[in-house]
Design an enzyme around this catalytic site. Structure first.
Site, short mmCIF file in Angstrom:
data_model
loop_
_atom_site.label_atom_id
_atom_site.label_comp_id
_atom_site.label_asym_id
_atom_site.label_seq_id
_atom_site.Cartn_x
_atom_site.Cartn_y
_atom_site.Cartn_z
N GLU A 142 0.84 -1.20 0.00
CA GLU A 142 0.00 0.00 0.00
C GLU A 142 0.88 1.26 0.00
O GLU A 142 0.80 2.12 0.88
CB GLU A 142 -0.98 -0.07 1.18
CG GLU A 142 -1.93 -1.26 1.01
CD GLU A 142 -2.79 -1.59 2.21
OE1 GLU A 142 -2.89 -0.76 3.13
OE2 GLU A 142 -3.35 -2.70 2.24
N GLU B 228 -9.07 4.10 4.12
CA GLU B 228 -8.74 3.32 2.93
C GLU B 228 -8.73 4.31 1.77
O GLU B 228 -9.77 4.85 1.40
CB GLU B 228 -9.80 2.23 2.68
CG GLU B 228 -9.82 1.14 3.73
CD GLU B 228 -8.68 0.14 3.59
OE1 GLU B 228 -7.92 0.23 2.62
OE2 GLU B 228 -8.57 -0.73 4.48
#
Ligand code: 0X9
Ligand code: ZN
Length: 424
Positions: free
Chosen positions: A191, A385
């Site tokens: 990520e 997110e």
């Protein structure tokens, strides 16, 4: 990967350092575990038929080194007590019988892949570990009145988990009574966008330190930004020059699979839901809560700072703003806390166009950062997110995700002096 093996073997190395190869053999020390199989990477595919290994072998003196040359080792590096170099597989298999202690071994393709260590060219603007460190150091050096840099602790492979502190009075690890806010990125290796957003936030706050609102935060709050909390996992993800969707850290599990999911390793209903006990699984919770140096470093940092009021852990992707509980299918029971969580999530959701929701409404998964920080210390802890529909959304996404998340972060800073003002 070499570093991983060395870490794993550290107790062995300490013992081994005191004795010569034959002594070790007599004591029956086992050969190190075999490394992972060679990674298939186009960048090193030309080495596919090359059966050499990069090895590190105990060698006390020039006589040992001469014997190793004779045994087929191409000595490249010499250190106190050991040497490293290339050796064909057949010769490697003879080393133990000849009385040599092999400390680590790596197929040459993996060794070569490990030397690439960077993002694919199209994503070169993303910061790898050393670039992240350099950027944080530069920010601290350029803003000595407002910023300082320290490490939360070391990772499995011995990297530092760097944390930038923004505070116009206290520096480094010195405690503070000011209300504190903790931003984190990159619990999950792949990520990478989250590291960029956290770095952009740090840059923005310092570039605009004269702005009245930001100047007030620097003068009244204690702001901590740790953009890269899983640097081993992030480096592992890019080290072949191609992404490999690596989520976890890089601890070598008992079955030789790689990694523990750091966002399942916190001690809050640990491994009771949405986590796996199967080591190869991407959601492997680890052998016990806080088994990993990365989560322990964060735990110790949080527990030593009762002034922490709010926390934001950046993940990707899905455009969501999540709050506890994650590990149980319930709202937090305290009505006032619930109101604070919901109000903050709604506000940050509006600023980012992320959907605010209770984390367990996405799926129930225990052992994440937010649940632990709230249950252990009452911290209003969120998971963002970030945007996108892939872990690798390209360079253009950095600016877009950063701009909106900086707005949300400024909101969080604005309410962190007293979160309960939102419930009055
Ligand atoms: O599963 C996670 O750790 C997070 N999502 S990610 O895709 N970045 O891996 C979400 C954590 C929030 N917790 C729950 N939704 N239960
Ligand atoms: Zn994640």
């Amino acid at each position: 990967m070499k570093k991983v093996l060395l870490t794993l073997l550290l107790p062995l190395l300490v013992t081994a350092a005191a004795a010569g190869p034959l002594d070790q053999l007599r004591r029956g020390l086992p050969l190190p575990a075999a490394p992972e199989p060679a990674q298939s990477s186009a960048a090193v595919s030309h080495l596919a038929g090359d059966d050499r290994y990069w090895v590190t072998v105990s060698a006390d003196d020039k006589y040992d080194r001469t014997a190793l040359l004779r045994a087929g080792l191409d000595i490249v590096e010499i250190e106190k007590g050991f040497v490293s170099g290339f050796i064909p597989r057949g010769a490697l298999e003879q080393l133990a019988a000849k009385g040599f202690m092999v400390r680590s071994r790596l197929p040459i393709a993996d060794y070569a892949a490990g030397h690439l260590r960077d993002f694919p060219a199209a994503d070169a603007v993303y910061h790898n570990y050393s670039e992240t460190e350099a950027e944080l150091r530069a920010l601290a050096a350029a803003n000595p009145g407002e910023a300082s840099l320290f490490s939360l602790g070391k990772t499995t492979e011995g990297r530092e988990i760097w944390c930038l502190r923004l505070n116009n009075a206290e520096k480094g690890e010195a405690p503070s009574a000011r209300p504190a806010v903790f931003f984190m990125g990159n619990h999950h290796g792949r990520e990478h966008l989250t590291n960029e957003v956290a770095l952009a936030l740090a840059r923005h706050l310092l570039a605009n330190k004269a702005d009245p609102a930001i100047s007030k935060y620097l003068g009244t709050l204690d702001i901590y930004i740790a953009p890269l909390t899983n640097p081993d996992g992030a480096e592992y993800d890019i080290r072949t020059g191609k992404y490999r969707w690596h989520r976890k850290n890089t601890r070598i599990n008992a079955d030789r699979s790689v990694g523990v999911d750091l966002n399942r390793n916190y001690d809050s209903l640990w491994c009771t839901a949405g986590a796996s006990q199967y080591p190869p699984a991407d959601t492997y919770c680890g052998p016990y809560a806080f088994s990993e140096p990365e989560t322990r470093a964060i735990r110790d940092f949080v527990l030593a700072r009762p002034n922490l009021k709010t926390l934001m852990s950046y993940h990707s992707y899905s455009s969501l703003l999540l709050y506890p509980w994650a590990g149980r299918d319930e709202d937090v029971s305290d009505a006032r806390d619930r109101k604070v969580f919901e109000t903050m999530a709604r506000a940050m959701g509006a600023l980012t166009a992320y959907r605010p929701q209770r984390a367990s409404d996405l799926y129930v998964a225990a052992g994440d950062t937010g649940d632990w920080a709230y249950s252990a210390r009452g911290i209003f802890a969120f998971t963002a997110e970030l945007d996108g529909s892939t872990f690798y959304p390209g360079a253009a996404m950095i600016e877009r995700a950063s701009a909106k998340n900086i707005k949300a972060a400024l909101y969080l800073l604005g309410v962190s002096d007293d979160p309960y003002k939102l419930a009055r």
